[in-house]
Write an enzyme that holds these catalytic residues in place. Structure first.
Site, mmCIF file in Angstrom:
data_model
loop_
_atom_site.group_PDB
_atom_site.id
_atom_site.type_symbol
_atom_site.label_atom_id
_atom_site.label_comp_id
_atom_site.label_asym_id
_atom_site.label_seq_id
_atom_site.Cartn_x
_atom_site.Cartn_y
_atom_site.Cartn_z
ATOM 1 N N GLU A 1 17.087 -0.230 1.843
ATOM 2 C CA GLU A 1 16.232 -1.287 1.307
ATOM 3 C C GLU A 1 16.996 -2.600 1.189
ATOM 4 O O GLU A 1 16.411 -3.657 1.004
ATOM 5 C CB GLU A 1 15.712 -0.881 -0.083
ATOM 6 C CG GLU A 1 14.848 0.369 -0.096
ATOM 7 C CD GLU A 1 13.434 0.116 0.400
ATOM 8 O OE1 GLU A 1 13.121 -1.033 0.742
ATOM 9 O OE2 GLU A 1 12.652 1.068 0.461
ATOM 10 N N HIS A 24 4.742 -7.787 2.826
ATOM 11 C CA HIS A 24 4.430 -6.376 3.070
ATOM 12 C C HIS A 24 3.583 -6.211 4.323
ATOM 13 O O HIS A 24 3.836 -5.317 5.144
ATOM 14 C CB HIS A 24 3.698 -5.786 1.869
ATOM 15 C CG HIS A 24 3.113 -4.428 2.136
ATOM 16 N ND1 HIS A 24 3.884 -3.285 2.230
ATOM 17 C CD2 HIS A 24 1.830 -4.036 2.379
ATOM 18 C CE1 HIS A 24 3.108 -2.247 2.504
ATOM 19 N NE2 HIS A 24 1.856 -2.680 2.600
ATOM 20 N N ASP A 72 9.896 -8.025 1.563
ATOM 21 C CA ASP A 72 9.613 -6.608 1.347
ATOM 22 C C ASP A 72 10.130 -5.820 2.544
ATOM 23 O O ASP A 72 10.349 -6.382 3.627
ATOM 24 C CB ASP A 72 8.112 -6.375 1.172
ATOM 25 C CG ASP A 72 7.797 -5.001 0.571
ATOM 26 O OD1 ASP A 72 8.736 -4.309 0.146
ATOM 27 O OD2 ASP A 72 6.608 -4.634 0.541
ATOM 28 N N ASP A 96 10.321 -7.667 -3.336
ATOM 29 C CA ASP A 96 9.530 -6.454 -3.584
ATOM 30 C C ASP A 96 10.277 -5.233 -3.045
ATOM 31 O O ASP A 96 11.229 -5.356 -2.273
ATOM 32 C CB ASP A 96 8.171 -6.581 -2.899
ATOM 33 C CG ASP A 96 7.110 -5.709 -3.553
ATOM 34 O OD1 ASP A 96 7.472 -4.846 -4.377
ATOM 35 O OD2 ASP A 96 5.923 -5.878 -3.231
#
Length: 868
Positions: free
Chosen positions: A678, A843, A640, A710
């Site tokens: 990202e 995360h 993530d 993610d």
């Protein structure tokens, strides 16, 4: 509040003393931001252009009470209804023939699973009963000379040419779509505007789009969103809201606007409309009223610093056109009476501009202006200069960190924003009923031969069975309705434990009693779990200042220190960041920070200390519970990305890889990339490190590798497929060419899809383990929806899993069940969570580094869950 905003606010605050009220004099030594750019049309506020720096008018300084009377501003929702409605600006600017759809699914692959109990599911989708039918869809490009930016003006100019193009049309600001071909391939006309100027409109035919083209669905989406304006809804950002149905929350000076997010897409066998409720939270005060309130509450010498710290970085909504802007700075020495240069070279004051363009005359001529720097999308529209906004016409949107930390605020707002399943279904049905009965909508949809079902789509789903769980000395199950096993595991031995022999407990003098109670209770609850907690090295601080904790940590952490626990008086961020930076980087050792308020309630102390003991064991390398994983020699990876709060433009990627067959131990690394990207380019290094660690722990290499990725939107799936998958494969191939079984699954949490259990008992949230892999999934994707958790309030949101690469040899059933099993293995919660545990761990790691550490944690900690 971002780190960048905090830094800017603090810097300004040191120079500002004895602040007058908002309409008073600017702070000393504060120069106006350079005015660059050009004037805009009626579509937005005026940026300044190359205007020479001017001396601000002599400030008036009446008492705050009197100034507030000079600038009365009505509640935001009431005034918004009188403002112009912003025209929709599509995010896509490509021609309809330029869109391409790539498939991630092998046509021979059947993505439907078979395991589980069949269940009836109601969704938030409506069928399109009639698809558009016409002789041919023709696309035109529309050019304006001179070029204009205002969507309203463009629409007005095209409306004046209705005798040529007809009434039935769809215009997105650049491309015009007509259900017929005009007599001439190029149509030109000069149209006179309301102010007497003449603009040349040129309409050029580009291509004919076949009726069966998939891009017709995109046109349907644009056409449908136009119907929402017929329901008196207003576009704010990407969604439509209904201010006439606003909900006041006077206790917190907030207003909630109900609204809808919609999209039309081709799904498995039909084109479906997805509609979901949403809400916009606004401050009922204008920003100017809010400034006056701050002025009354804080000392004068702290006014500018306080306003800047709270306002810079916030998103505000302009009442005259419902647009949102980020406040990047406050121009304290600019006022509504200052002038800027328009595109035609003439000069006009901000006050005159707003009065003429929006019929909104500012009442306080001495208020400062808010500065918003143009974003990429603004620059693409030709906006290059700073955008200045009047606080009197702006309202703060969303919730601040302070509000989110206020339990009562969140509780009161949740009553209006977290809608239960039955209520949501009723709202959606009434929404479609209103649309189908609206005369204007019926006429326009009829012109395009379109219609929508009034009933929500029903389909068949499956409920996966309750998963068997185990700890060291017991196997257990849980209630399928809530997927929570806190009672079943209380006081039981954990799978593997670490004793706390040499550890440090740091606390301030005022929290000494709390620390003693915590230590006594921790020993009590840890023993039944299999943990032995010895007496720690106690460190009592004279004050709770961050420097005291920093100094103590540096003195107390020794090479043999196993873990550090710090009891702090509050959630002060700089203290927490300092503790984590020392323990994660400078003197690497697992650490736990506990707020003393959490330990102060005696009736909850046993429960709190039980959870802390579990966290401490995990951070030392222990395991808590597990479930059966039939696939052996499997490595599962979670990844993530989180944007660094201090280093602008830098993103942190959290990489987590399992190192044992039960998927309860993990190896972690971080990556860094620039420009808020990202898509990560350092995965090869992480993958190689994970493979080495797996071989070191197990003595052999994994047979299969499955990656759960993610934090990826629909627009980035192709980039992940083209950029990240090759990195993983290259690292695996170089390490061991015999590892050929690899899968990558995109985990998408922000979805509009909602699933409801439909039975004789009524409408409710689906049970944990509910799978949907048909009807509402996408034909080009190998995907499924999974509801793995329960929610205590509102409607549960399923997670969409999209398998973009698969050579694992596992069937859809296997991948679906494995995904659900992984949702049981997150050690911060005794129950199932929304996403697989590796995603949540990734995360947590990315968040810790991006918010507090801002640099690579020490590799000595990489085999422990120190980021919990």
């Amino acid at each position: 509040m971002t780190g960048r905003a905090r830094g800017r606010a603090r810097g300004r605050g040191r120079a500002q003393q004895n602040a007058p009220p908002p309409g008073g004099a600017p702070p000393p030594q504060q120069s106006a931001p350079q005015a660059v750019g050009r004037g805009r049309a009626r579509g937005g506020p005026p940026p300044a252009q190359s205007a020479p720096q001017q001396q601000a008018p002599a400030p008036r300084q009446p008492p705050p009470q009197q100034q507030r009377q000079q600038a009365p501003v009505a509640a935001v929702a009431d005034q918004m209804q009188k403002m112009n409605v912003q025209e929709e600006r599509p995010r896509q600017r490509r021609g309809i023939g330029e869109f391409k759809t790539r498939s991630f699914k092998d046509p021979a692959t059947d993505k439907k699973g078979t395991s589980g109990e069949p269940v009836q599911i109601l969704t938030n989708y409506f069928k399109v009963d009639k698809m558009p039918r016409f002789e041919g869809l023709h696309q035109y490009v529309v050019a304006f000379d001179p070029d204009i930016q205002s969507q309203k003006l463009k629409g007005f100019l095209l409306f004046s040419m209705q005798d040529v193009i007809g009434e039935v049309k769809v215009f997105d600001g650049m491309s015009l779509f007509l259900p017929r071909k005009l007599a001439e391939p190029v149509v030109e006309r000069c149209v006179e505007t309301r102010d007497g100027s003449s603009i040349k409109v040129k309409i050029t035919h580009t291509n004919e789009v076949p009726v069966n083209s998939p891009q017709v669905v995109q046109l349907m989406g644009i056409l449908f969103r136009r119907q929402l304006r017929h329901l008196n809804m207003q576009l704010v950002g990407r969604h439509y809201f209904n201010p006439s149905r606003k909900i006041d929350v006077p206790a917190h000076k907030m207003v909630v606007w109900p609204g809808f997010e919609t999209n039309i897409l081709q799904h498995e066998s039909e084109v479906l409309l997805c509609a979901n409720t949403t809400s916009k939270i606004l401050n009922s005060q204008s920003v100017l009223e809010w400034m006056y309130e701050i002025h009354r509450q804080v000392p004068k010498d702290r006014f500018y610093e306080t306003v800047s710290k709270k306002l810079v970085g916030q998103i505000v909504l302009t009442r005259y056109n419902n647009k949102t802007y980020t406040v990047d700075d406050i121009a304290w020495d600019k006022h509504p009476t200052d002038t800027f240069e328009k595109a035609d070279g003439s000069r006009i004051s901000y006050k005159e501009y707003y009065t003429t363009a929006y019929e909104q005359a500012p009442k306080d001529d001495q208020q400062p202006l808010l500065l918003s720097r143009p974003k990429d999308k603004d620059r693409k529209r030709g906006v290059s200069g700073n955008i200045y906004l009047l606080p009197e016409f702006c309202s703060i949107t969303g919730l601040s960190e302070e509000m989110r930390a206020n339990f009562q605020v969140m509780k009161d707002l949740a009553q209006h924003t977290r809608i239960g399943p039955a209520q949501k279904v009723d709202i959606l049905k009434n929404f479609m009923k209103d649309l189908n009965s609206n005369p204007e909508s019926k006429k326009e949809l009829s012109n395009w031969n379109m219609s929508f079902s009034s009933e929500l789509l029903r389909l068949n789903g499956r409920k996966l069975p309750t998963q068997p769980m185990y700890q060291r000395d017991q196997k257990f199950t849980y209630q399928p309705g809530n997927a929570d096993w806190q009672k079943e595991t209380r006081g039981k031995l954990l799978i593997s434990t670490f004793n706390m022999q040499k550890w440090v407990l740091i606390f301030s003098q005022r929290d000494e009693k709390v620390a003693q109670d915590f230590l006594r209770t921790l020993k009590t609850v840890a023993s039944p779990m299999g943990m032995r907690v010895a007496d720690p090295q106690l460190c009592r601080l004279q004050s709770d200042q961050p420097r005291q904790y920093i100094q103590s940590l540096k003195e107390q952490i020794k090479p043999d220190t196993e873990i550090v626990v710090c009891i702090v008086p509050n959630n002060r961020k700089d203290r927490y960041d300092a503790i984590k930076k020392i323990t994660c980087v400078e003197n690497p050792v697992p650490s736990q920070v506990v707020v003393s308020r959490t330990l102060s309630k005696q009736q909850m102390l046993m429960s709190v200390c039980t959870k802390i003991a579990i966290q401490l064991n995990c951070k030392l390398g222990g395991e808590v519970w597990a479930t059966e994983i039939p696939v052996k020699k499997l490595m599962v990876i979670g990844f993530d990305v989180y944007h660094d709060s201090m280093n602008k433009g830098q993103s942190i990627g959290g990489f987590i890889a399992s190192t044992n067959d039960s998927l309860t131990r993990y190896y972690s690394r971080i990556t860094k990339q620039r420009s808020h990207n990202e898509i990560c380019s350092q995965l090869k290094i992480c993958m190689t490190g994970a493979l080495k660690k797996y071989r070191e722990v197990n003595g052999h290499d994994p047979d299969r590798i499955i990656v759960y990725r993610d934090g990826v939107g629909d627009g980035q799936i192709y980039d992940v497929k083209d950029h990240e998958v090759p990195q993983f494969k290259a690292a695996i191939q170089e390490f061991n060419p015999n590892i050929t079984k690899f899968s990558m699954i995109i985990v998408k949490k922000r979805v509009s899809t909602r699933l409801f259990a439909h039975s004789r008992g009524g409408i409710s949230n689906p049970m944990p383990g509910t799978i949907v892999d048909s009807a509402v999934t996408r034909p080009e994707f190998y995907d499924f929806f999974l509801c793995s958790q329960t929610v205590r309030q509102g409607t549960v949101t399923p997670v969409n899993y999209n398998i973009i690469e698969d050579s694992s040899g596992l069937k859809p059933d296997h991948l679906q069940k494995l995904t659900y099993k992984l949702c049981h293995l997150y050690y911060n919660w005794p129950g199932t969570i929304k996403v697989p545990a590796p995603c949540q761990y990734a995360h947590k790691l990315a968040f810790l580094v991006g918010q507090s550490v801002h640099t690579d944690p020490a590799l000595e900690l990489s085999d422990r869950l120190y980021y919990l």
